[in-house]
Scaffold this active site. Structure first.
Site, PDB file in Angstrom:
ATOM      1  N   LEU A 184     -28.583 -16.201 -34.002  1.00 40.15           N
ATOM      2  CA  LEU A 184     -28.494 -14.909 -34.698  1.00 40.15           C
ATOM      3  C   LEU A 184     -27.049 -14.502 -34.914  1.00 40.15           C
ATOM      4  CD1 LEU A 184     -31.215 -12.808 -32.844  1.00 40.15           C
ATOM      5  CD2 LEU A 184     -31.258 -13.481 -35.252  1.00 40.15           C
ATOM      6  N   GLY A 185     -26.223 -14.816 -33.941  1.00 38.82           N
ATOM      7  CA  GLY A 185     -24.831 -14.411 -34.043  1.00 38.82           C
ATOM      8  C   GLY A 185     -23.991 -15.097 -32.996  1.00 38.82           C
ATOM      9  N   GLU A 186     -22.709 -15.131 -33.272  1.00 38.04           N
ATOM     10  CA  GLU A 186     -21.797 -15.816 -32.377  1.00 38.04           C
ATOM     11  C   GLU A 186     -20.506 -15.018 -32.314  1.00 38.04           C
ATOM     12  OE1 GLU A 186     -21.739 -20.530 -31.863  1.00 38.04           O
ATOM     13  OE2 GLU A 186     -20.553 -19.819 -33.551  1.00 38.04           O
ATOM     14  N   GLY A 187     -20.007 -14.817 -31.115  1.00 37.79           N
ATOM     15  CA  GLY A 187     -18.717 -14.154 -30.968  1.00 37.79           C
ATOM     16  C   GLY A 187     -17.808 -15.043 -30.159  1.00 37.79           C
ATOM     17  N   GLU A 188     -16.667 -14.475 -29.729  1.00 36.10           N
ATOM     18  CA  GLU A 188     -15.823 -15.292 -28.869  1.00 36.10           C
ATOM     19  C   GLU A 188     -16.385 -15.335 -27.453  1.00 36.10           C
ATOM     20  OE1 GLU A 188     -12.554 -11.720 -29.494  1.00 36.10           O
ATOM     21  OE2 GLU A 188     -11.892 -13.755 -29.085  1.00 36.10           O
ATOM     22  N   GLY A 202     -19.787 -15.261 -26.646  1.00 39.16           N
ATOM     23  CA  GLY A 202     -21.016 -16.018 -26.480  1.00 39.16           C
ATOM     24  C   GLY A 202     -21.853 -16.077 -27.725  1.00 39.16           C
ATOM     25  N   VAL A 242     -25.881 -15.164 -29.524  1.00 41.87           N
ATOM     26  CA  VAL A 242     -27.173 -14.500 -29.472  1.00 41.87           C
ATOM     27  C   VAL A 242     -28.155 -15.374 -30.232  1.00 41.87           C
ATOM     28  CG1 VAL A 242     -28.470 -12.403 -29.916  1.00 41.87           C
ATOM     29  CG2 VAL A 242     -26.024 -12.253 -29.457  1.00 41.87           C
ATOM     30  N   LYS A 264     -29.128 -13.658 -25.020  1.00 44.86           N
ATOM     31  CA  LYS A 264     -27.652 -13.700 -24.979  1.00 44.86           C
ATOM     32  C   LYS A 264     -27.239 -14.786 -24.011  1.00 44.86           C
ATOM     33  CE  LYS A 264     -25.593  -9.758 -26.344  1.00 44.86           C
ATOM     34  NZ  LYS A 264     -24.687  -8.631 -26.134  1.00 44.86           N
ATOM     35  N   ASP A 277     -17.655   0.734 -26.551  1.00 40.99           N
ATOM     36  CA  ASP A 277     -17.531  -0.041 -27.791  1.00 40.99           C
ATOM     37  C   ASP A 277     -18.584   0.437 -28.792  1.00 40.99           C
ATOM     38  OD1 ASP A 277     -16.570  -1.868 -29.568  1.00 40.99           O
ATOM     39  OD2 ASP A 277     -17.279  -3.639 -28.498  1.00 40.99           O
ATOM     40  N   ARG A 294     -21.525  -1.798 -35.752  1.00 42.04           N
ATOM     41  CA  ARG A 294     -21.848  -3.220 -35.521  1.00 42.04           C
ATOM     42  C   ARG A 294     -22.623  -3.411 -34.221  1.00 42.04           C
ATOM     43  NH1 ARG A 294     -16.538  -2.447 -34.810  1.00 42.04           N
ATOM     44  NH2 ARG A 294     -15.888  -2.402 -32.641  1.00 42.04           N
ATOM     45  N   ASN A 295     -22.524  -2.431 -33.306  1.00 36.86           N
ATOM     46  CA  ASN A 295     -23.203  -2.539 -32.011  1.00 36.86           C
ATOM     47  C   ASN A 295     -24.460  -1.682 -31.917  1.00 36.86           C
ATOM     48  OD1 ASN A 295     -21.413  -4.420 -31.050  1.00 36.86           O
ATOM     49  ND2 ASN A 295     -20.007  -2.871 -30.230  1.00 36.86           N
ATOM     50  N   ASP A 317     -24.786  -3.903 -26.922  1.00 38.64           N
ATOM     51  CA  ASP A 317     -23.439  -4.449 -26.684  1.00 38.64           C
ATOM     52  C   ASP A 317     -22.534  -3.474 -25.959  1.00 38.64           C
ATOM     53  OD1 ASP A 317     -22.957  -7.228 -27.986  1.00 38.64           O
ATOM     54  OD2 ASP A 317     -24.337  -6.145 -29.290  1.00 38.64           O
TER      55      ASP A 317
HETATM   56  N1  ADE Z   1     -28.223  -9.644 -32.862  1.00 36.70           N
HETATM   57  C1  ADE Z   1     -27.675  -9.381 -31.680  1.00 36.70           C
HETATM   58  N2  ADE Z   1     -28.586  -8.924 -30.830  1.00 36.70           N
HETATM   59  C2  ADE Z   1     -29.753  -8.898 -31.490  1.00 36.70           C
HETATM   60  C3  ADE Z   1     -31.075  -8.481 -31.161  1.00 36.70           C
HETATM   61  N3  ADE Z   1     -31.366  -8.012 -29.949  1.00 36.70           N
HETATM   62  N4  ADE Z   1     -32.015  -8.570 -32.111  1.00 36.70           N
HETATM   63  C4  ADE Z   1     -31.700  -9.037 -33.328  1.00 36.70           C
HETATM   64  N5  ADE Z   1     -30.492  -9.423 -33.695  1.00 36.70           N
HETATM   65  C5  ADE Z   1     -29.525  -9.345 -32.790  1.00 36.70           C
END
Ligand code: ADE
Length: 307
Positions: A31-35, A37, A39, A59, A168, A172-173, A186
């Protein structure tokens, strides 16, 4: 300083009630990537008392994660296990580091981050200068904006009640679930607990300067009142459908501008009352900023009046 799984296993203290067997998780996609870790979207079988498969978000850390990232993820778990509120992302379970990578399992929010959601609702200009309004059920009205703002204030009021500072808070969070319910996620974490001065210098690049209160920038002071400042910036993000704050301002100059009293101007489509609220959140004196409960009540009245 790559993570040694063996030396760190003992430091993981996950209560039995949160432990979840890894074999009952099926990872589906990134779903996503940061520095810090990653998701992942996943399916979990019989999780949190719900029979059958549920969509969840996992996560976890990248393979080359440092010890610090591991502690950050653990402290996120430590915070998440204390919170239970409709507008805060819910912890569902943890796969410990004993038999594989640390997984922190949280509820899945199908609409993704509020920032991306808002940006997607902007009209698209075609090459022949026609306006494309994409998905009609993806429209966001001024009332929706107020509703998002009220939901977030509601969740933040809860977090401030249990003395939890987010650190934070930004669009975005905030995650959006299926029915466009806002979920605060987050948590800025206990990052600084492990953070000596050297580490702070190293990590300065990922400090969210444009969301930070002057006292956080100057003295690393984080309180509910600095969360309120960030909330004011978040309001501005909502009204501008996900624009980046202080357009054209370099982060290096921001602190001095703020000290001189500079604040973002009213976005053209923003109601005077909402802009007045932003300005109150951006009071240089933390004790003069409103509480989240006052913000909630103010927005609740606006929403009630504008039926
Ligand atoms: N991206 C980061 N956390 C998420 C989540 N809990 N559900 C969907 N997308 C996400």
């Amino acid at each position: 300083t790559s993570l040694d799984p063996n030396s760190d296993t003992k430091s993981v203290k996950v209560e039995t009630k949160w432990k979840f067997p890894r074999q009952r998780i099926v990872i589906e996609q990134l779903l996503g990537e940061g520095e810090f870790g990653r998701v992942l979207k996943a399916k979990a079988f019989n999780i949190a008392g719900k029979p059958g498969y549920s969509l969840v978000a996992v996560k976890t850390l990248k393979p080359d994660a440092r010890k610090q990232d591991f502690y950050d993820l653990l402290s996120e778990y430590q915070l998440l296990k204390q919170v239970h509120h409709p507008h805060v992302i819910q912890l569902l379970g943890v796969c410990t580091h004993e038999d594989g990578p640390l997984y922190v399992i949280i509820e899945y929010a199908s609409q993704g981050s509020l920032r991306n959601y808002l940006r997607k609702t902007r009209h698209i200009m075609t090459s022949d200068l026609r306006l494309l309004e994409d998905n009609p059920d993806h429209r966001v009205t001024p009332r929706d904006i107020l509703s998002f703002a009220r939901q977030i204030a509601c969740g933040m009021s809860y977090l401030s009640d249990i003395k939890l500072v987010h650190r934070d808070l930004a669009a975005r969070n905030i995650l959006l679930s299926e029915n466009r319910v806002c979920k605060i996620s987050d948590f800025g974490l206990t990052r600084d607990i492990y953070e000596d001065n050297a580490y702070f210098k190293k990590s300065k690049g990922r400090v969210p300067v444009k969301w930070m209160a002057p006292e956080s920038l100057a003295d690393h002071l984080y309180t509910t009142k600095s969360d309120v400042w960030s909330y004011g910036i978040l309001l501005w993000e909502l009204v501008t459908l996900g624009a980046t704050p202080y357009p054209g301002v370099q982060v290096e100059n921001l602190y001095h501008l703020l000290k001189e009293g500079y604040r973002m101007e009213k976005p053209s489509n923003c109601a005077t009352s909402l802009y007045a609220l932003m300005k109150k959140c951006w009071n240089v004196r933390p004790d003069c900023r409103p509480s989240f409960l006052e913000i909630y009540d103010f927005l609740d009245n606006l929403l009630t009046d504008s039926i």
